[in-house]
Design a protein around this motif. Sequence first.
Motif, mmCIF file in Angstrom:
data_model
loop_
_atom_site.group_PDB
_atom_site.id
_atom_site.type_symbol
_atom_site.label_atom_id
_atom_site.label_comp_id
_atom_site.label_asym_id
_atom_site.label_seq_id
_atom_site.Cartn_x
_atom_site.Cartn_y
_atom_site.Cartn_z
ATOM 1 N N ALA A 171 0.910 -1.089 -0.172
ATOM 2 C CA ALA A 171 -0.079 -0.033 -0.077
ATOM 3 C C ALA A 171 0.753 1.063 -0.020
ATOM 4 C CB ALA A 171 -0.866 -0.044 1.131
ATOM 5 N N GLY A 172 0.473 2.374 -0.628
ATOM 6 C CA GLY A 172 1.405 3.418 -0.588
ATOM 7 C C GLY A 172 2.425 3.556 -1.719
ATOM 8 N N HIS A 173 2.446 2.280 -2.423
ATOM 9 C CA HIS A 173 3.505 2.137 -3.475
ATOM 10 C C HIS A 173 3.136 1.885 -4.993
ATOM 11 C CE1 HIS A 173 6.750 1.650 -0.528
ATOM 12 N NE2 HIS A 173 5.868 1.339 0.215
ATOM 13 N N ALA A 174 3.886 2.109 -5.811
ATOM 14 C CA ALA A 174 3.655 1.954 -7.300
ATOM 15 C C ALA A 174 4.659 0.924 -8.119
ATOM 16 C CB ALA A 174 3.431 3.241 -7.859
ATOM 17 N N LEU A 175 4.280 0.364 -8.778
ATOM 18 C CA LEU A 175 4.978 -0.532 -9.847
ATOM 19 C C LEU A 175 5.168 0.102 -11.283
ATOM 20 C CD1 LEU A 175 6.311 -3.198 -9.917
ATOM 21 C CD2 LEU A 175 4.506 -4.073 -11.348
ATOM 22 N N HIS A 176 6.490 0.545 -11.673
ATOM 23 C CA HIS A 176 6.843 1.309 -12.879
ATOM 24 C C HIS A 176 7.424 0.248 -13.926
ATOM 25 C CE1 HIS A 176 7.006 5.352 -10.849
ATOM 26 N NE2 HIS A 176 7.153 4.468 -9.890
ATOM 27 N N VAL A 177 7.290 0.854 -15.193
ATOM 28 C CA VAL A 177 7.539 0.215 -16.238
ATOM 29 C C VAL A 177 8.833 -0.552 -16.164
ATOM 30 C CG1 VAL A 177 8.281 0.424 -18.655
ATOM 31 C CG2 VAL A 177 6.229 1.269 -17.947
ATOM 32 N N SER A 178 9.774 0.121 -15.666
ATOM 33 C CA SER A 178 11.422 -0.208 -15.308
ATOM 34 C C SER A 178 11.572 -1.326 -14.542
ATOM 35 C CB SER A 178 12.394 0.848 -14.822
ATOM 36 O OG SER A 178 11.772 1.228 -13.605
ATOM 37 N N GLN A 179 10.459 -1.826 -13.854
ATOM 38 C CA GLN A 179 10.539 -3.022 -12.566
ATOM 39 C C GLN A 179 9.831 -4.348 -13.386
ATOM 40 O OE1 GLN A 179 8.734 0.116 -9.818
ATOM 41 N NE2 GLN A 179 9.866 -1.561 -8.554
ATOM 42 N N LEU A 180 9.379 -4.003 -14.737
ATOM 43 C CA LEU A 180 8.625 -5.065 -15.312
ATOM 44 C C LEU A 180 9.812 -6.190 -15.723
ATOM 45 C CD1 LEU A 180 5.816 -3.555 -17.102
ATOM 46 C CD2 LEU A 180 5.773 -4.594 -14.981
ATOM 47 N N VAL A 181 9.418 -7.386 -15.649
ATOM 48 C CA VAL A 181 10.366 -8.334 -16.309
ATOM 49 C C VAL A 181 9.864 -8.748 -18.047
ATOM 50 C CG1 VAL A 181 11.256 -10.776 -16.208
ATOM 51 C CG2 VAL A 181 10.709 -9.309 -14.226
ATOM 52 N N PHE A 182 10.670 -8.389 -18.627
ATOM 53 C CA PHE A 182 10.291 -8.767 -20.253
ATOM 54 C C PHE A 182 11.049 -9.946 -20.832
ATOM 55 C CE2 PHE A 182 9.861 -4.186 -19.459
ATOM 56 C CZ PHE A 182 8.986 -3.817 -20.095
ATOM 57 N N PRO A 183 10.421 -10.298 -21.851
ATOM 58 C CA PRO A 183 11.006 -11.732 -22.569
ATOM 59 C C PRO A 183 12.434 -11.409 -23.007
ATOM 60 C CG PRO A 183 8.628 -11.622 -23.162
ATOM 61 C CD PRO A 183 8.949 -10.249 -22.162
ATOM 62 N N ALA A 184 13.116 -12.583 -23.419
ATOM 63 C CA ALA A 184 14.253 -12.083 -23.944
ATOM 64 C C ALA A 184 14.143 -11.496 -25.471
ATOM 65 C CB ALA A 184 15.132 -13.301 -24.423
ATOM 66 N N GLY A 185 14.848 -10.270 -25.733
ATOM 67 C CA GLY A 185 14.749 -9.566 -27.063
ATOM 68 C C GLY A 185 13.697 -8.459 -26.997
ATOM 69 N N VAL A 186 13.216 -8.332 -25.973
ATOM 70 C CA VAL A 186 12.061 -7.353 -25.906
ATOM 71 C C VAL A 186 12.213 -6.207 -24.753
ATOM 72 C CG1 VAL A 186 9.394 -6.886 -25.518
ATOM 73 C CG2 VAL A 186 10.367 -9.015 -26.256
ATOM 74 N N LYS A 187 12.000 -4.807 -25.117
ATOM 75 C CA LYS A 187 12.089 -4.000 -24.364
ATOM 76 C C LYS A 187 11.158 -2.859 -24.457
ATOM 77 C CE LYS A 187 15.571 -1.519 -27.223
ATOM 78 N NZ LYS A 187 17.086 -0.831 -27.024
ATOM 79 N N ALA A 188 10.647 -2.009 -23.442
ATOM 80 C CA ALA A 188 9.673 -0.935 -23.491
ATOM 81 C C ALA A 188 10.092 0.141 -24.266
ATOM 82 C CB ALA A 188 9.309 -0.736 -22.210
ATOM 83 N N LEU A 189 9.469 0.542 -24.891
ATOM 84 C CA LEU A 189 9.780 1.693 -25.739
ATOM 85 C C LEU A 189 9.509 3.150 -24.893
ATOM 86 C CD1 LEU A 189 10.394 2.968 -28.526
ATOM 87 C CD2 LEU A 189 7.989 3.333 -29.276
ATOM 88 N N MET A 190 10.411 3.353 -24.215
ATOM 89 C CA MET A 190 10.549 4.657 -23.348
ATOM 90 C C MET A 190 10.887 5.788 -23.944
ATOM 91 S SD MET A 190 9.968 2.852 -20.570
ATOM 92 C CE MET A 190 10.517 3.521 -18.973
#
Length: 204
Positions: free
Chosen positions: A154-173
């Motif tokens: 509670a009181g916390h957030a999950l950010h895109v940088s904390q996600l686990v991505f499959p190999a070869g995949v990254k978020a478009l930041m």
Amino acid sequence: MSFELEARQRTLQGSGASRRLRRTNRVPAIIYGGSAAPLLIDLDHNEILLNLRKEAFHASVLTLKVDGKAQNVVLRDSQMHPWKPLVFHCDFQRVDTEHAIHQRVPLHFINADIAPGVKVGGGKVSHALNDLEVVCLPQDLPPYIEVDLKDLDAGHALHVSQLVFPAGVKALMHGDDDPVVASIPARKSGGDAEEAGEGEAATS
């Protein structure tokens, strides 16, 4: 999940030709991108409508067989009637195994029920994003990105940088931006709630 659709090449274009196609239960569409020229096609309406209702169809490399010749594509856009189950037009982009693509992928949230902020704190998960744009080679494109909420308090957030991505995949930041994916707002204490209630009563 793999998708393969049959299509036909078309030569006529314009609103009149498109209306005539729709009357025969066909949907006008276009394939563009790559080194080849844009290709006008049409698809069976019921088949494309059924597939558009599937989440994975929007985040998969599709095989379009145009007059028997296969082309690998991704769906870029679809136009539908505001309330009727009618597809007006579709846009597809060619892809190949050597060039990365940008594609929006749905997020699948798991373990919300055991997140400390829910199980112990009694809070509720607030979803800030339901999908995410990723960059990868077509063969690495995932049907979804899993978001594990098991450690979210509670009181916390999950950010895109904390996600686990499959190999070869990254978020478009974009720059230093690190968007919130989900959070569990802190619950107000009993005293805070009472004070808020008294304040509302005093101003009413």
